[in-house]
Write a protein that holds these residues in place. Structure first.
Motif, PDB file in Angstrom:
ATOM      1  N   GLY A 205       0.839  -1.201   0.000  1.00 31.67           N
ATOM      2  CA  GLY A 205       0.000   0.000   0.000  1.00 31.67           C
ATOM      3  C   GLY A 205       0.864   1.235   0.000  1.00 31.67           C
ATOM      4  O   GLY A 205       2.089   1.152  -0.146  1.00 31.67           O
ATOM      5  N   SER A 206       0.218   2.362   0.155  1.00 34.93           N
ATOM      6  CA  SER A 206       0.911   3.634   0.027  1.00 34.93           C
ATOM      7  C   SER A 206       0.609   4.519   1.238  1.00 34.93           C
ATOM      8  O   SER A 206      -0.386   4.307   1.941  1.00 34.93           O
ATOM      9  N   GLN A 207       1.470   5.527   1.444  1.00 32.82           N
ATOM     10  CA  GLN A 207       1.320   6.449   2.576  1.00 32.82           C
ATOM     11  C   GLN A 207       1.179   5.681   3.899  1.00 32.82           C
ATOM     12  O   GLN A 207       0.298   5.940   4.713  1.00 32.82           O
ATOM     13  N   GLY A 242       7.101  -0.291  -2.366  1.00 35.14           N
ATOM     14  CA  GLY A 242       7.232   1.091  -1.884  1.00 35.14           C
ATOM     15  C   GLY A 242       6.253   1.308  -0.742  1.00 35.14           C
ATOM     16  O   GLY A 242       5.962   0.373   0.007  1.00 35.14           O
ATOM     17  N   GLY A 243       5.762   2.513  -0.614  1.00 37.74           N
ATOM     18  CA  GLY A 243       4.671   2.751   0.322  1.00 37.74           C
ATOM     19  C   GLY A 243       4.993   3.526   1.583  1.00 37.74           C
ATOM     20  O   GLY A 243       4.086   3.877   2.343  1.00 37.74           O
ATOM     21  N   LEU A 244       6.302   3.806   1.819  1.00 41.17           N
ATOM     22  CA  LEU A 244       6.622   4.533   3.057  1.00 41.17           C
ATOM     23  C   LEU A 244       6.036   5.948   3.005  1.00 41.17           C
ATOM     24  O   LEU A 244       6.202   6.665   2.016  1.00 41.17           O
ATOM     25  N   THR A 277      13.757  -1.886  -3.734  1.00 43.16           N
ATOM     26  CA  THR A 277      12.688  -1.106  -3.104  1.00 43.16           C
ATOM     27  C   THR A 277      12.073  -0.222  -4.178  1.00 43.16           C
ATOM     28  O   THR A 277      12.700   0.053  -5.204  1.00 43.16           O
ATOM     29  N   GLU A 278      10.832   0.218  -3.940  1.00 41.59           N
ATOM     30  CA  GLU A 278      10.110   0.993  -4.951  1.00 41.59           C
ATOM     31  C   GLU A 278       9.500   2.257  -4.360  1.00 41.59           C
ATOM     32  O   GLU A 278       8.291   2.465  -4.418  1.00 41.59           O
ATOM     33  N   PRO A 279      10.334   3.120  -3.767  1.00 40.65           N
ATOM     34  CA  PRO A 279       9.763   4.324  -3.155  1.00 40.65           C
ATOM     35  C   PRO A 279       9.287   5.325  -4.208  1.00 40.65           C
ATOM     36  O   PRO A 279       9.969   5.553  -5.204  1.00 40.65           O
ATOM     37  N   GLY A 280       8.142   5.894  -3.980  1.00 38.33           N
ATOM     38  CA  GLY A 280       7.635   6.934  -4.869  1.00 38.33           C
ATOM     39  C   GLY A 280       7.444   8.214  -4.089  1.00 38.33           C
ATOM     40  O   GLY A 280       8.306   9.096  -4.038  1.00 38.33           O
ATOM     41  N   ARG A 281       6.296   8.273  -3.377  1.00 38.78           N
ATOM     42  CA  ARG A 281       5.932   9.460  -2.609  1.00 38.78           C
ATOM     43  C   ARG A 281       7.046   9.922  -1.681  1.00 38.78           C
ATOM     44  O   ARG A 281       7.255  11.117  -1.503  1.00 38.78           O
ATOM     45  N   ARG A 282       7.744   8.955  -1.083  1.00 37.51           N
ATOM     46  CA  ARG A 282       8.752   9.310  -0.098  1.00 37.51           C
ATOM     47  C   ARG A 282       9.833  10.208  -0.709  1.00 37.51           C
ATOM     48  O   ARG A 282      10.423  11.040  -0.035  1.00 37.51           O
ATOM     49  N   MET A 316      -5.532  16.050  -8.135  1.00 39.14           N
ATOM     50  CA  MET A 316      -6.833  15.482  -7.778  1.00 39.14           C
ATOM     51  C   MET A 316      -6.867  14.751  -6.442  1.00 39.14           C
ATOM     52  O   MET A 316      -7.909  14.236  -6.037  1.00 39.14           O
ATOM     53  N   ARG A 317      -5.755  14.723  -5.718  1.00 39.53           N
ATOM     54  CA  ARG A 317      -5.741  13.977  -4.463  1.00 39.53           C
ATOM     55  C   ARG A 317      -6.797  14.454  -3.459  1.00 39.53           C
ATOM     56  O   ARG A 317      -7.501  13.637  -2.883  1.00 39.53           O
ATOM     57  N   PRO A 318      -6.926  15.781  -3.255  1.00 37.29           N
ATOM     58  CA  PRO A 318      -7.952  16.204  -2.290  1.00 37.29           C
ATOM     59  C   PRO A 318      -9.363  15.785  -2.722  1.00 37.29           C
ATOM     60  O   PRO A 318     -10.153  15.310  -1.903  1.00 37.29           O
ATOM     61  N   LEU A 320     -10.190  13.323  -4.795  1.00 37.03           N
ATOM     62  CA  LEU A 320     -10.336  11.868  -4.911  1.00 37.03           C
ATOM     63  C   LEU A 320     -10.293  11.140  -3.573  1.00 37.03           C
ATOM     64  O   LEU A 320     -11.046  10.200  -3.348  1.00 37.03           O
ATOM     65  N   TYR A 321      -9.368  11.554  -2.706  1.00 34.13           N
ATOM     66  CA  TYR A 321      -9.204  10.836  -1.431  1.00 34.13           C
ATOM     67  C   TYR A 321      -9.493  11.705  -0.212  1.00 34.13           C
ATOM     68  O   TYR A 321      -9.175  11.306   0.906  1.00 34.13           O
ATOM     69  N   GLN A 322     -10.007  12.889  -0.445  1.00 33.18           N
ATOM     70  CA  GLN A 322     -10.127  13.862   0.654  1.00 33.18           C
ATOM     71  C   GLN A 322      -8.764  14.021   1.336  1.00 33.18           C
ATOM     72  O   GLN A 322      -8.654  14.144   2.561  1.00 33.18           O
ATOM     73  N   ALA A 374       4.283  14.311  -5.374  1.00 28.51           N
ATOM     74  CA  ALA A 374       3.918  12.934  -5.716  1.00 28.51           C
ATOM     75  C   ALA A 374       2.450  12.853  -6.067  1.00 28.51           C
ATOM     76  O   ALA A 374       1.607  13.401  -5.340  1.00 28.51           O
ATOM     77  N   TYR A 375       2.140  12.162  -7.132  1.00 28.40           N
ATOM     78  CA  TYR A 375       0.754  11.961  -7.571  1.00 28.40           C
ATOM     79  C   TYR A 375       0.032  13.299  -7.756  1.00 28.40           C
ATOM     80  O   TYR A 375      -1.168  13.415  -7.522  1.00 28.40           O
ATOM     81  N   GLY A 376       0.793  14.297  -8.123  1.00 28.72           N
ATOM     82  CA  GLY A 376       0.235  15.616  -8.422  1.00 28.72           C
ATOM     83  C   GLY A 376       0.098  15.742  -9.928  1.00 28.72           C
ATOM     84  O   GLY A 376      -0.936  15.404 -10.507  1.00 28.72           O
TER      85      GLY A 376
HETATM   86  N1  LLP Z   1       5.265  -0.132  -6.128  1.00 30.22           N
HETATM   87  C1  LLP Z   1       4.046  -0.474  -6.571  1.00 30.22           C
HETATM   88  C2  LLP Z   1       3.850  -1.804  -7.109  1.00 30.22           C
HETATM   89  C3  LLP Z   1       2.985   0.430  -6.476  1.00 30.22           C
HETATM   90  O1  LLP Z   1       1.782   0.072  -6.886  1.00 30.22           O
HETATM   91  C4  LLP Z   1       3.213   1.724  -5.936  1.00 30.22           C
HETATM   92  C5  LLP Z   1       2.130   2.705  -5.834  1.00 30.22           C
HETATM   93  C6  LLP Z   1       4.519   2.057  -5.515  1.00 30.22           C
HETATM   94  C7  LLP Z   1       5.522   1.095  -5.615  1.00 30.22           C
HETATM   95  C8  LLP Z   1       4.872   3.397  -4.938  1.00 30.22           C
HETATM   96  O2  LLP Z   1       4.201   3.652  -3.753  1.00 30.22           O
HETATM   97  P1  LLP Z   1       4.627   4.939  -2.858  1.00 30.22           P
HETATM   98  O3  LLP Z   1       6.039   4.686  -2.374  1.00 30.22           O
HETATM   99  O4  LLP Z   1       4.545   6.143  -3.716  1.00 30.22           O
HETATM  100  O5  LLP Z   1       3.648   4.957  -1.764  1.00 30.22           O
HETATM  101  N2  LLP Z   1      -2.453   7.957  -6.140  1.00 30.22           N
HETATM  102  C9  LLP Z   1      -2.315   7.565  -4.757  1.00 30.22           C
HETATM  103  C10 LLP Z   1      -1.214   6.585  -4.546  1.00 30.22           C
HETATM  104  C11 LLP Z   1      -1.319   5.343  -5.398  1.00 30.22           C
HETATM  105  C12 LLP Z   1      -0.168   4.423  -5.216  1.00 30.22           C
HETATM  106  C13 LLP Z   1      -0.173   3.353  -6.238  1.00 30.22           C
HETATM  107  N3  LLP Z   1       0.935   2.455  -6.182  1.00 30.22           N
HETATM  108  C14 LLP Z   1      -2.130   8.821  -3.924  1.00 30.22           C
HETATM  109  O6  LLP Z   1      -2.118   9.919  -4.474  1.00 30.22           O
HETATM  110  O7  LLP Z   1      -2.053   8.745  -2.696  1.00 30.22           O
END
Ligand code: LLP
Length: 421
Positions: A205-207, A242-244, A277-282, A316-318, A320-322, A374-376
């Motif tokens: 998951g994320s966040q 990812g997800g941190l 590892t697959e960090p995005g938002r972080r 669209m985050r606010p 879509l997800y409040q 991120a996701y902006g």
């Molecule tokens: N790896 C996979 C397989 C994923 O599906 C994702 C995110 C990540 C890594 C990266 O996750 P992060 O480190 O960024 O949490 N649009 C939503 C977030 C969707 C995340 C989808 N997958 C938002 O704006 O909160």
């Protein structure tokens, strides 16, 4: 400097990103505008990557979070790989110069043409999310004459305690393959001529702000690696996804990557695996903001509205997800007032903040929607035929336009006018 987030804060009452006055960029570039900080990207990338320096690793930046090719180039130059979910994202990563042998490809609905493209690029690993996908990949790999390295994305059935829309590791989720079934899928993969199982993958998951679900998932998946090795599979990659999470409010605490690493690294070491590892938002979240102009102030008996020129199509985050995004004025204010910050899109849900205390502002002022890196931009659209914002990258006291604002021409690109005689 009163720091809000690293490299973003007030100096002498004015909002700065690195050494640049945000207002100045707004005046020159117009709004809405995505502004990123090079230093912040470097800071967050290092904060994450160096926490795992005890193991051989690929830090695969999640392209979906912020996919501008200059951003990918910057992260790639620091050693980042790419976590991708479409042929388009692979194309971006490769265009930006990220080495294909640091690219992983996830997603539950990969098409044959995307698989073929990824194989032709020689990416590192396909993260397989269903048995049907495995068989299709085997056929595509045979046609192309290249063996596909795979990991199965295993759904460890842990609760990441985040927003339901961004939880992915529960049994009820569409992602991955159930833990109990994963073993069978690996056994089937082992028999396929054009498939080479090389790793395991999970992403829950994320966040995520609580580290314990990561540990739970890691320990479950580590057990699976041992079982798979007993069956003769040479698993050498351990992909912990990812997800941190990050802080969306300046003063809020957030987990240190170091504490995540402490939980994961011992398992990876004892298995003698390479870590992915697959960090995005972080990395991208607090490296950028969305600058908007306050167009009009409107008041009725119930409410006061700040109508801004950014809309839900831009971020669209606010809607879509409040989701909470901290909003500050480009000039520090002494007094605040309770307002709704709303966009111009013809949707009731086009709201950035509800009943929020914001510095008392005037029409024409700039407001910055923070943590929008991120996701902006990546989730932005042309809804209402609005032109998507430009993106700029600040470095020290200069900035570079890394994406032009859409033009009317971009809006109708590819459209045809029918001949009605
Ligand atoms: N790896 C996979 C397989 C994923 O599906 C994702 C995110 C990540 C890594 C990266 O996750 P992060 O480190 O960024 O949490 N649009 C939503 C977030 C969707 C995340 C989808 N997958 C938002 O704006 O909160």
């Amino acid at each position: 400097m009163r720091t809000l987030f690293p490299f973003i804060g007030y100096r002498d009452g004015e909002l700065f990103i690195e050494k640049l006055l945000v207002k100045k960029i707004g005046k020159e570039m117009g709004t809405p505008l995505y502004i990123y900080s090079k230093k912040a990207f470097e800071y967050w990338y290092k904060e994450f990557d160096s926490a795992f320096s005890d193991v051989e690793r690929v830090t695969a930046f999640a392209v979906k979070s912020c996919s501008n090719i200059s951003v990918l180039r910057l992260l790639g130059s620091m050693g980042a790989g790419a976590d991708t979910v479409s042929a388009g994202e692979i194309f971006r990563a490769i265009t930006a110069g990220i080495s294909p042998n640091k690219i992983v490809f996830a997603g539950i609905g990969k098409r044959a043409d995307e698989m073929a493209y990824a194989l032709s690029c020689n990416i590192l690993i396909f993260n397989i999310e269903s048995e049907s996908e495995l068989y299709l990949l085997n056929r595509v790999a045979e046609r192309i004459g290249k063996v596909a390295n795979i990991s199965v994305r295993v759904n460890p059935d842990v609760n990441p305690k985040t927003h339901p829309y961004i939880s992915t590791g529960l049994r009820t989720s569409k992602f991955g393959i159930e833990y109990e079934k994963a073993f069978d899928v690996y056994m089937k993969a082992k028999e396929l001529k054009w498939i080479e199982p090389v790793g395991v993958h999970f992403h829950i998951g994320s966040q995520i702000l609580d580290i314990s679900p990561f540990e739970e998932a890691t320990s479950k998946i580590a057990d699976l690696v041992k079982v798979l090795r007993d069956k003769g599979l040479s698993i050498s990659y351990f992909d912990a996804g990812g997800g941190l999470g990050i802080n969306y409010k300046p003063e809020e605490p957030y987990p240190q990557t170091e504490s995540l690493a402490k939980k994961i690294v011992p398992y990876v070491k004892s298995l003698d695996c390479k870590l992915i590892t697959e960090p995005g938002r972080r990395i991208s979240g607090n490296s950028g903001l969305l600058l908007t102009s306050l167009l009009f102030i409107k008041e009725n008996e119930e409410k006061k509205f700040y109508i801004v020129d950014a809309g839900m199509n831009d971020c669209m985050r606010p809607a879509l997800y409040q989701a909470y995004h901290h909003i500050v004025s480009s000039v520090e204010k002494e007094r605040t007032e309770k307002v709704d910050v709303v966009g111009p899109v013809c949707e009731t849900g086009d709201i950035f903040a509800k009943d929020r205390d914001i510095g008392v502002s005037n029409e024409g002022d700039y407001l910055a929607i923070l943590s929008a890196g991120a996701y902006g931009f990546t989730m932005s659209s042309n809804y209402n035929s609005r032109l998507r914002p430009a993106e700029v990258l600040v470095s020290g006291n200069t900035y570079t336009v890394i994406r032009d604002r859409d033009t009317f021409g971009d809006l109708i690109k590819g459209e045809k006018i029918i001949d009605i005689g």
